[in-house]
Structures are given as structure tokens and as C-alpha cells.
Design an enzyme around this catalytic site. Structure first.
Site, mmCIF file in Angstrom:
data_model
loop_
_atom_site.group_PDB
_atom_site.id
_atom_site.type_symbol
_atom_site.label_atom_id
_atom_site.label_comp_id
_atom_site.label_asym_id
_atom_site.label_seq_id
_atom_site.Cartn_x
_atom_site.Cartn_y
_atom_site.Cartn_z
ATOM 1 N N ASN A 28 40.673 39.448 38.829
ATOM 2 C CA ASN A 28 40.231 38.050 38.786
ATOM 3 C C ASN A 28 41.385 37.137 39.161
ATOM 4 O OD1 ASN A 28 38.377 35.875 38.116
ATOM 5 N ND2 ASN A 28 39.626 35.529 36.294
ATOM 6 N N HIS A 55 42.701 33.181 38.458
ATOM 7 C CA HIS A 55 42.465 32.084 37.519
ATOM 8 C C HIS A 55 43.428 30.948 37.850
ATOM 9 C CE1 HIS A 55 41.169 30.252 33.747
ATOM 10 N NE2 HIS A 55 42.444 29.968 33.515
ATOM 11 N N ASP A 98 39.498 42.287 31.550
ATOM 12 C CA ASP A 98 39.115 43.102 30.386
ATOM 13 C C ASP A 98 37.954 42.381 29.703
ATOM 14 O OD1 ASP A 98 41.869 42.178 28.100
ATOM 15 O OD2 ASP A 98 40.150 41.028 28.854
ATOM 16 N N ALA A 99 37.605 42.817 28.509
ATOM 17 C CA ALA A 99 36.371 42.317 27.878
ATOM 18 C C ALA A 99 36.488 40.858 27.440
ATOM 19 C CB ALA A 99 36.021 43.184 26.672
ATOM 20 N N GLY A 100 37.732 40.347 27.401
ATOM 21 C CA GLY A 100 37.905 38.968 26.923
ATOM 22 C C GLY A 100 37.742 37.946 28.035
ATOM 23 N N ASP A 129 39.544 35.836 30.420
ATOM 24 C CA ASP A 129 40.846 35.639 31.087
ATOM 25 C C ASP A 129 41.997 36.227 30.283
ATOM 26 O OD1 ASP A 129 39.551 32.404 31.953
ATOM 27 O OD2 ASP A 129 39.546 34.235 33.162
HETATM 28 C C1 GRF Z 1 39.230 29.123 42.076
HETATM 29 O O1 GRF Z 1 40.303 28.229 41.793
HETATM 30 C C2 GRF Z 1 39.068 30.094 40.950
HETATM 31 O O2 GRF Z 1 40.276 30.497 40.349
HETATM 32 C C3 GRF Z 1 38.275 29.261 39.966
HETATM 33 O O3 GRF Z 1 37.341 28.553 40.755
HETATM 34 C C4 GRF Z 1 37.889 28.405 42.064
HETATM 35 C C5 GRF Z 1 36.938 29.049 43.029
HETATM 36 O O4 GRF Z 1 37.212 28.553 44.269
HETATM 37 N N1 GRF Z 1 37.604 30.091 39.008
HETATM 38 P P1 GRF Z 1 36.476 29.194 45.566
HETATM 39 O O5 GRF Z 1 35.005 29.352 45.201
HETATM 40 O O6 GRF Z 1 37.130 30.513 45.830
HETATM 41 O O7 GRF Z 1 36.731 28.179 46.647
#
Ligand code: GRF
Length: 208
Positions: free
Chosen positions: A104, A106, A138-140, A142
Site C-alpha cells: 500500500n 499512504h 497487514d490486518a490493521g 495502515d
Molecule cells: C494517494 O495519495 C494515496 O496514497 C491515497 O489516495 C491517493 C490516491 O491517488 N490513499 P490516485 O488515485 O493514485 O491518484
């Protein structure tokens, strides 16, 4: 390596991965794009490129566990080596997480500002530096082991969009770099520490 990418919005991270994967040397190709909702730009980007897509909506299932199972099946149909959550706005359940490694991205320096409002939360807190994190899921929420992070300054006068765009510029580059390295070099996890270049996962002998 075979990638399935999950999106919920504009899909600019997806687009960055698509652009990188156009070069065979990248070592990964996107075999399908999945979403939890229809009519989003992320799906349009995939369809324009002729990539298979699937949509698994929470509202179409009687319970979260049924949605999780349906999502697992939809992903499994494409036999990914790695799933990339790129702006996917649902928490992945044990069915999916038990079946595939998931990465992921973030838009904050975890563990600061987890959840769906990381950018406005950082602004409201008044931090002078924020950034982005690429981590295993993981399950949490972020909470998975961090793979890579990069700092991004908060500038005077920033509103949410300005700050998020500055973060996304860095985030897209970091995600492309890390996913490519995982695909080419493999990785291993020891507790909360992920090491790239170790061949426990995704050794080159697996799917071309
Ligand atoms: C990204 O900043 C991601 O980390 C967050 O939402 C945004 C998604 O942007 N969860 P995109 O859809 O990839 O343009």
C-alpha cells in the site's frame, strides 16, 4: 512479476505503474486493475490501456466477509504475484491478505496520520514535514511493516490539494521504485522489517 492494482479514485499512482511497466526491464506487468466502485478515472485509465478490470462493491454483498471473499476471488482469477493498493479506500480483510502479498502507499509518514484523511490531518496538526509511506498491508489500518518512506515539506499557505499534490509527486516515484525492486529482486520480512533483494518472496523462478 504479475501485478494486480486496486484503485478507488483518480488512479495517478496506477498510471505511474502503467507507464513504468511499459518497459520490459521494469520486471513487472499489470495483469488487472480492480476497484470497489464504478465510474472512477482509475478504471477509465485501465480500460483505455486495454487492461482487464473488475469492480467488487461492498453494497453488493450481504456482509463484509462476503465482500472480502468476492474480492479475493476476483484478484485470484488473475494469478498475481503481488497486489498493489494505490489509493484503494477499503480495509482489506483476512481472505485477501491471506491469499496475496499486498503493498500500500499512504500519503503520510506512518505511524503518523493513518487512515483516510492523512493529508488534512497533517495540515490540521501543523507539522512542517510530512511525506509518504510504502508498506506491506497487514490486518490493521495502515499498520503494516514499512518498506520505504520519503519526506515532503509542508509550505506556508498549503491547502489540502496543494499539499496532497506535492506528496503524490513523491509518492508515485517511490511506489514505482519499490514495486519494481520487489518484482525484480524479491523481498523478505522479519518481524516489522522488510528487506528487498532477499528471495524469500517472488524469486525470479516464479511467473515471468
Ligand atoms: C494517494 O495519495 C494515496 O496514497 C491515497 O489516495 C491517493 C490516491 O491517488 N490513499 P490516485 O488515485 O493514485 O491518484
Amino acid at each position: 512479476a504479475r501485478l494486480v492494482v486496486l484503485v478507488s479514485g483518480s488512479g495517478t499512482n496506477l498510471q505511474a505503474l502503467m507507464d513504468a511497466a511499459a518497459d520490459d526491464a521494469y520486471g513487472a506487468r499489470i495483469v488487472a486493475v480492480g476497484a470497489d466502485r464504478d465510474d472512477i478515472e482509475g478504471l477509465a485509465r485501465a480500460r483505455r490501456a486495454g487492461l482487464p478490470t473488475f469492480v467488487v462493491k461492498l453494497a453488493d454483498h450481504p456482509a463484509r466477509s462476503a465482500w472480502d471473499q468476492a474480492l479475493r476471488a476476483a484478484i485470484a482469477a488473475h494469478e498475481p504475484d503481488l497486489v498493489v493498493s494505490a489509493g484503494f479506500m477499503k480495509i482489506l480483510g483476512p481472505e485477501v491478505l491471506g491469499a496475496f502479498p499486498v503493498v500500500n502507499t499512504h500519503p503520510a509518514l506512518l505511524p503518523s496520520f493513518p487512515g483516510a484523511h492523512a493529508v488534512p490531518d497533517a495540515l490540521a496538526y501543523g507539522v512542517r514535514v510530512t511525506g509518504c509511506t510504502v508498506h506491506l498491508v497487514d490486518a490493521g489500518v495502515d499498520t503494516g511493516p514499512v518498506i520505504a518512506q520519503e519526506a515532503v515539506p509542508v509550505l506556508d499557505g498549503d491547502d489540502e490539494d496543494a499539499l496532497h499534490e506535492r506528496i503524490k509527486t513523491v509518492e508515485r516515484r517511490l511506489l514505482v521504485e519499490i514495486v519494481g525492486r520487489m518484482a525484480r529482486e524479491g523481498w523478505t520480512v522479519a518481524g516489522r522489517h522488510v528487506r528487498l533483494g532477499e528471495r524469500d518472496h517472488l524469486s525470479q523462478s516464479q511467473s515471468p
